[in-house]
Design a protein around this motif. Sequence first.
Motif, PDB file in Angstrom:
ATOM      1  N   LEU A   1       0.834  -1.200   0.000  1.00 18.96           N
ATOM      2  CA  LEU A   1       0.000   0.000   0.000  1.00 18.96           C
ATOM      3  C   LEU A   1       0.875   1.258   0.000  1.00 18.96           C
ATOM      4  O   LEU A   1       0.551   2.245  -0.670  1.00 18.96           O
ATOM      5  N   THR A   2       1.977   1.219   0.727  1.00 14.89           N
ATOM      6  CA  THR A   2       2.916   2.355   0.730  1.00 14.89           C
ATOM      7  C   THR A   2       3.405   2.636  -0.696  1.00 14.89           C
ATOM      8  O   THR A   2       3.445   3.788  -1.137  1.00 14.89           O
TER       9      THR A   2
ATOM     10  N   MET B   1       0.605   4.153  -2.807  1.00 15.73           N
ATOM     11  CA  MET B   1       0.407   5.564  -2.464  1.00 15.73           C
ATOM     12  C   MET B   1       1.470   6.432  -3.137  1.00 15.73           C
ATOM     13  O   MET B   1       1.178   7.531  -3.607  1.00 15.73           O
TER      14      MET B   1
ATOM     15  N   LEU C   1      -7.886   1.781  -7.672  1.00 18.10           N
ATOM     16  CA  LEU C   1      -7.699   2.065  -6.251  1.00 18.10           C
ATOM     17  C   LEU C   1      -7.411   3.547  -6.070  1.00 18.10           C
ATOM     18  O   LEU C   1      -6.533   4.097  -6.751  1.00 18.10           O
TER      19      LEU C   1
ATOM     20  N   THR D   1      -6.340   6.447  -3.125  1.00 18.84           N
ATOM     21  CA  THR D   1      -5.692   6.452  -1.806  1.00 18.84           C
ATOM     22  C   THR D   1      -5.666   7.823  -1.131  1.00 18.84           C
ATOM     23  O   THR D   1      -5.413   7.901   0.063  1.00 18.84           O
ATOM     24  N   ARG D   2      -5.903   8.904  -1.876  1.00 19.34           N
ATOM     25  CA  ARG D   2      -5.866  10.233  -1.265  1.00 19.34           C
ATOM     26  C   ARG D   2      -7.160  10.489  -0.479  1.00 19.34           C
ATOM     27  O   ARG D   2      -8.238  10.073  -0.885  1.00 19.34           O
TER      28      ARG D   2
ATOM     29  N   VAL E   1     -10.924   9.551  -1.679  1.00 14.97           N
ATOM     30  CA  VAL E   1     -11.642   8.497  -0.958  1.00 14.97           C
ATOM     31  C   VAL E   1     -13.007   9.017  -0.518  1.00 14.97           C
ATOM     32  O   VAL E   1     -14.038   8.353  -0.692  1.00 14.97           O
TER      33      VAL E   1
ATOM     34  N   VAL F   1      -8.049  -4.104   1.170  1.00 14.40           N
ATOM     35  CA  VAL F   1      -9.200  -3.193   1.060  1.00 14.40           C
ATOM     36  C   VAL F   1     -10.487  -3.964   1.328  1.00 14.40           C
ATOM     37  O   VAL F   1     -10.500  -5.194   1.327  1.00 14.40           O
TER      38      VAL F   1
ATOM     39  N   SER G   1      -9.022   3.101  -0.225  1.00 18.67           N
ATOM     40  CA  SER G   1      -8.276   2.650   0.948  1.00 18.67           C
ATOM     41  C   SER G   1      -8.407   3.684   2.052  1.00 18.67           C
ATOM     42  O   SER G   1      -7.828   4.766   1.971  1.00 18.67           O
TER      43      SER G   1
ATOM     44  N   ALA H   1      -4.954   4.237   3.689  1.00 19.66           N
ATOM     45  CA  ALA H   1      -4.102   5.196   2.981  1.00 19.66           C
ATOM     46  C   ALA H   1      -4.590   6.621   3.208  1.00 19.66           C
ATOM     47  O   ALA H   1      -3.788   7.537   3.435  1.00 19.66           O
ATOM     48  N   ALA H   2      -5.909   6.822   3.160  1.00 20.86           N
ATOM     49  CA  ALA H   2      -6.473   8.161   3.374  1.00 20.86           C
ATOM     50  C   ALA H   2      -6.077   8.698   4.753  1.00 20.86           C
ATOM     51  O   ALA H   2      -5.818   9.891   4.912  1.00 20.86           O
TER      52      ALA H   2
ATOM     53  N   ASP I   1      -2.641  10.332   4.615  1.00 18.69           N
ATOM     54  CA  ASP I   1      -2.419  11.324   3.565  1.00 18.69           C
ATOM     55  C   ASP I   1      -1.690  12.533   4.170  1.00 18.69           C
ATOM     56  O   ASP I   1      -2.254  13.250   5.005  1.00 18.69           O
TER      57      ASP I   1
END
Length: 404
Positions: free
Chosen positions: A30-31, A34, A53, A55-56, A60, A291, A317, A320-321, A324
């Motif tokens: 996930l890193t 992103m 996907l 991630t921000r 999201v 997810v 995600s 991830a959000a 951010d």
Amino acid sequence: MSEETISRAVPPVRDWPAVDLPGSDFDPVLTELMREGPVTRISLPNGEGWAWLVTRHDDVRMVTNDPRFGREAVMDRQVTRLAPHFIPERGAVGFLDPPDHTRLRRTVAAAFTARGVERVRERSRGMLDELVDAMLRAGPPADLTEAVLSPFPIAVICELMGVPATDRHAMHTWTQLILSSSHGAEVSERAKNDMNTYFSDLIGLRTDSTGEDVTSLLGAAVGRDEITLAEAVGLAVLLQIGGEAVTNNSGQMFHLLLSRPELAERLRSEPEIRPRAIDELLRWIPHRNAVGLSRIALEDVEIRGVRIRAGEAIYVSYLAANRDPEVFPDPDTIDFERSPNPHVSFGFGPHYCPGGMLARLESELLVDAILDRVPGLKLAVAPEDVPFKKGALIRGPEVLPVTW
């Protein structure tokens, strides 16, 4: 933006394997996703094809709150996914779009308001004190998960649902079989059918009820022909299963606090910061693997210069959000002073977790009871030796060995 520019912006498909990560480590895949950009494409271990996907944080929130992305269309698709089995019930609230989704959620909303949650606060505190009393009587060492973190959320969600105490064990067993990906589809489906039958009987008995618990509210709504019995049962199952997520969240929370004793000491010495600190821990903890449920684009939508075409699957995600950097400065740091803290650990939009307020209440009660009543609490093993669940969709310690 021209068609040509948009077509060039399509990112490659990245494989996202199912890996059992140690402790609360953030998923390295996930890193990478992103870093790669705000809109990427992924392929998960099960299902078919690939999915978008985002991630921000802003994206999201947009996708989860935009009617151009729907859940109902997922029903007839084998979208790439983490879970090896995919057994959605037609009409289940997780796969409904407004207005049906709104109609169904409205029936139980009263139970999850501040007033509804406050209704179970004192009973919850009493049940928690009994569990801590029993752990202290038995003496150290103990498994904090078995002694407190597992039975407490089960007791609370059963109390809110209106499930008798004698049936808590059956609920817990069914939930574990439904949530685990390691028992196979047949075992999971059988457990889900058993829970469906149970709630069908319970709700069916409460069609004239004036009670404030969830099954009474659902029974009354069925009695008024506002929802069908099948819809009520699907919602009850989802809420009951969701109630046990607190075990994993609080397991990660206490693993973290006991691995970093300076955090626990601060919460002991400054009880007034606990609600804000718990919110920060909820932001930071990686609640799940990969997810959750996907959505389908119902028309062409452009996100940050990438065209998502009608019919394509998309995931968000929340993990991830919550990291951010544009929204959370120094996002990998646990900062009890963080304010504002608009994390999305309970989701966003119409499918926002209805139990968010209840989960916060349980977390606050747990932190108060365990930190205040067991001041010498510490891990009985090295933090890295605490085994975390394997093959699970939701992350958390298998056991949490403690002493005092």
